[in-house]
Design a protein around this motif. Sequence first.
Motif, PDB file in Angstrom:
ATOM      1  N   ARG A 233      55.648  -2.810  -9.326  1.00 42.28           N
ATOM      2  CA  ARG A 233      57.005  -3.700  -9.671  1.00 42.28           C
ATOM      3  C   ARG A 233      57.534  -4.399  -8.355  1.00 42.28           C
ATOM      4  NH1 ARG A 233      58.083   0.102 -13.421  1.00 42.28           N
ATOM      5  NH2 ARG A 233      59.857   0.777 -12.161  1.00 42.28           N
ATOM      6  N   PHE A 234      57.637  -3.653  -7.261  1.00 48.32           N
ATOM      7  CA  PHE A 234      57.963  -4.079  -5.896  1.00 48.32           C
ATOM      8  C   PHE A 234      57.222  -4.952  -5.273  1.00 48.32           C
ATOM      9  CE2 PHE A 234      57.950  -3.395  -1.378  1.00 48.32           C
ATOM     10  CZ  PHE A 234      59.199  -4.093  -1.031  1.00 48.32           C
ATOM     11  N   LEU A 235      55.889  -4.682  -5.386  1.00 49.11           N
ATOM     12  CA  LEU A 235      54.814  -5.542  -4.931  1.00 49.11           C
ATOM     13  C   LEU A 235      54.868  -6.969  -5.611  1.00 49.11           C
ATOM     14  CD1 LEU A 235      52.633  -6.074  -2.800  1.00 49.11           C
ATOM     15  CD2 LEU A 235      50.996  -5.108  -4.364  1.00 49.11           C
ATOM     16  N   ARG A 236      54.822  -6.949  -6.822  1.00 53.55           N
ATOM     17  CA  ARG A 236      54.848  -7.931  -7.796  1.00 53.55           C
ATOM     18  C   ARG A 236      56.010  -9.023  -7.291  1.00 53.55           C
ATOM     19  NH1 ARG A 236      50.065  -9.789  -9.794  1.00 53.55           N
ATOM     20  NH2 ARG A 236      48.981  -8.507 -10.607  1.00 53.55           N
ATOM     21  N   LYS A 237      57.082  -8.257  -7.282  1.00 51.18           N
ATOM     22  CA  LYS A 237      58.545  -8.909  -7.156  1.00 51.18           C
ATOM     23  C   LYS A 237      58.493  -9.701  -5.720  1.00 51.18           C
ATOM     24  CE  LYS A 237      63.461  -8.732  -6.834  1.00 51.18           C
ATOM     25  NZ  LYS A 237      64.572  -8.090  -6.893  1.00 51.18           N
ATOM     26  N   VAL A 238      57.887  -9.172  -4.844  1.00 54.11           N
ATOM     27  CA  VAL A 238      57.853  -9.860  -3.531  1.00 54.11           C
ATOM     28  C   VAL A 238      56.801 -10.921  -3.528  1.00 54.11           C
ATOM     29  CG1 VAL A 238      57.290  -9.481  -0.835  1.00 54.11           C
ATOM     30  CG2 VAL A 238      58.813  -7.663  -1.989  1.00 54.11           C
ATOM     31  N   MET A 239      55.597 -10.555  -4.002  1.00 57.91           N
ATOM     32  CA  MET A 239      54.763 -11.709  -4.175  1.00 57.91           C
ATOM     33  C   MET A 239      55.190 -12.944  -4.829  1.00 57.91           C
ATOM     34  SD  MET A 239      51.307  -9.414  -4.945  1.00 57.91           S
ATOM     35  CE  MET A 239      49.966 -10.743  -4.972  1.00 57.91           C
ATOM     36  N   LEU A 240      55.981 -12.624  -6.087  1.00 56.67           N
ATOM     37  CA  LEU A 240      56.332 -13.774  -6.742  1.00 56.67           C
ATOM     38  C   LEU A 240      57.443 -14.565  -6.087  1.00 56.67           C
ATOM     39  CD1 LEU A 240      56.706 -15.420  -9.394  1.00 56.67           C
ATOM     40  CD2 LEU A 240      58.314 -13.792 -10.416  1.00 56.67           C
ATOM     41  N   GLU A 241      58.410 -13.996  -5.137  1.00 57.50           N
ATOM     42  CA  GLU A 241      59.298 -14.563  -4.326  1.00 57.50           C
ATOM     43  C   GLU A 241      58.438 -15.609  -3.480  1.00 57.50           C
ATOM     44  OE1 GLU A 241      61.379 -11.614  -2.527  1.00 57.50           O
ATOM     45  OE2 GLU A 241      62.779 -11.175  -4.371  1.00 57.50           O
ATOM     46  N   GLY A 242      57.195 -15.108  -2.868  1.00 53.86           N
ATOM     47  CA  GLY A 242      56.456 -15.933  -1.941  1.00 53.86           C
ATOM     48  C   GLY A 242      55.745 -16.899  -2.424  1.00 53.86           C
ATOM     49  N   TYR A 243      55.572 -17.172  -3.760  1.00 52.82           N
ATOM     50  CA  TYR A 243      54.522 -18.169  -4.301  1.00 52.82           C
ATOM     51  C   TYR A 243      55.206 -19.454  -3.824  1.00 52.82           C
ATOM     52  CZ  TYR A 243      51.171 -14.804  -6.744  1.00 52.82           C
ATOM     53  OH  TYR A 243      50.531 -14.068  -6.891  1.00 52.82           O
ATOM     54  N   VAL A 244      54.232 -20.280  -3.608  1.00 52.81           N
ATOM     55  CA  VAL A 244      54.564 -21.755  -3.319  1.00 52.81           C
ATOM     56  C   VAL A 244      55.088 -22.250  -4.671  1.00 52.81           C
ATOM     57  CG1 VAL A 244      54.052 -23.979  -2.441  1.00 52.81           C
ATOM     58  CG2 VAL A 244      53.458 -21.798  -1.289  1.00 52.81           C
ATOM     59  N   CYS A 245      54.151 -21.910  -5.587  1.00 53.32           N
ATOM     60  CA  CYS A 245      54.267 -22.655  -6.856  1.00 53.32           C
ATOM     61  C   CYS A 245      54.379 -21.635  -8.278  1.00 53.32           C
ATOM     62  CB  CYS A 245      53.097 -23.463  -7.286  1.00 53.32           C
ATOM     63  SG  CYS A 245      53.345 -24.529  -8.877  1.00 53.32           S
ATOM     64  N   LYS A 246      55.425 -21.379  -8.479  1.00 52.88           N
ATOM     65  CA  LYS A 246      55.447 -20.185  -9.403  1.00 52.88           C
ATOM     66  C   LYS A 246      55.043 -20.659 -10.764  1.00 52.88           C
ATOM     67  CE  LYS A 246      59.591 -18.177  -7.039  1.00 52.88           C
ATOM     68  NZ  LYS A 246      60.801 -17.794  -6.841  1.00 52.88           N
ATOM     69  N   ARG A 247      55.215 -21.822 -11.016  1.00 51.44           N
ATOM     70  CA  ARG A 247      54.616 -22.415 -12.333  1.00 51.44           C
ATOM     71  C   ARG A 247      53.182 -21.891 -12.439  1.00 51.44           C
ATOM     72  NH1 ARG A 247      56.482 -28.461 -11.608  1.00 51.44           N
ATOM     73  NH2 ARG A 247      58.870 -28.176 -12.041  1.00 51.44           N
ATOM     74  N   ALA A 248      52.278 -21.586 -11.549  1.00 58.36           N
ATOM     75  CA  ALA A 248      51.072 -21.252 -11.682  1.00 58.36           C
ATOM     76  C   ALA A 248      50.964 -19.627 -12.243  1.00 58.36           C
ATOM     77  CB  ALA A 248      50.304 -21.444 -10.494  1.00 58.36           C
ATOM     78  N   TYR A 249      51.697 -19.033 -11.616  1.00 58.80           N
ATOM     79  CA  TYR A 249      51.961 -17.570 -11.848  1.00 58.80           C
ATOM     80  C   TYR A 249      52.196 -17.478 -13.572  1.00 58.80           C
ATOM     81  CZ  TYR A 249      53.400 -12.576 -11.393  1.00 58.80           C
ATOM     82  OH  TYR A 249      53.419 -11.394 -11.530  1.00 58.80           O
ATOM     83  N   PHE A 250      53.248 -18.342 -13.847  1.00 52.95           N
ATOM     84  CA  PHE A 250      53.824 -18.130 -15.197  1.00 52.95           C
ATOM     85  C   PHE A 250      53.053 -18.655 -16.172  1.00 52.95           C
ATOM     86  CE2 PHE A 250      58.156 -17.799 -12.788  1.00 52.95           C
ATOM     87  CZ  PHE A 250      58.196 -16.489 -13.358  1.00 52.95           C
TER      88      PHE A 250
END
Length: 87
Positions: free
Chosen positions: A20-37
């Motif tokens: 969860r920690f790693l995913r949270k930090v990764m999500l904060e670093g994504y340039v485009c969070k839309r792709a993740y979601f």
Amino acid sequence: MLTKNPVMAQINNNISARIRFLRKVMLEGYVCKRAYFAKQQAILEHILAGRQEETAQIFAEYLTIDSSEAEKALTRGLGRIYLNSGH
């Protein structure tokens, strides 16, 4: 918890917390969070449509973490914790 083994449950909890920690930090670093979601949305759409193979493929891609991406996220996250920075 299903094993009724407290040691195994604690190990699982520790691993889950790290993921969860790693995913949270990764999500904060994504340039485009839309792709993740968008991947999350695609998984749900395939589940609701009953498309098991497509769901499994997208879910596997979603869960896979590139090692260089994970290393960058860990550096940022640990930097935030230990150096009071993160960038």
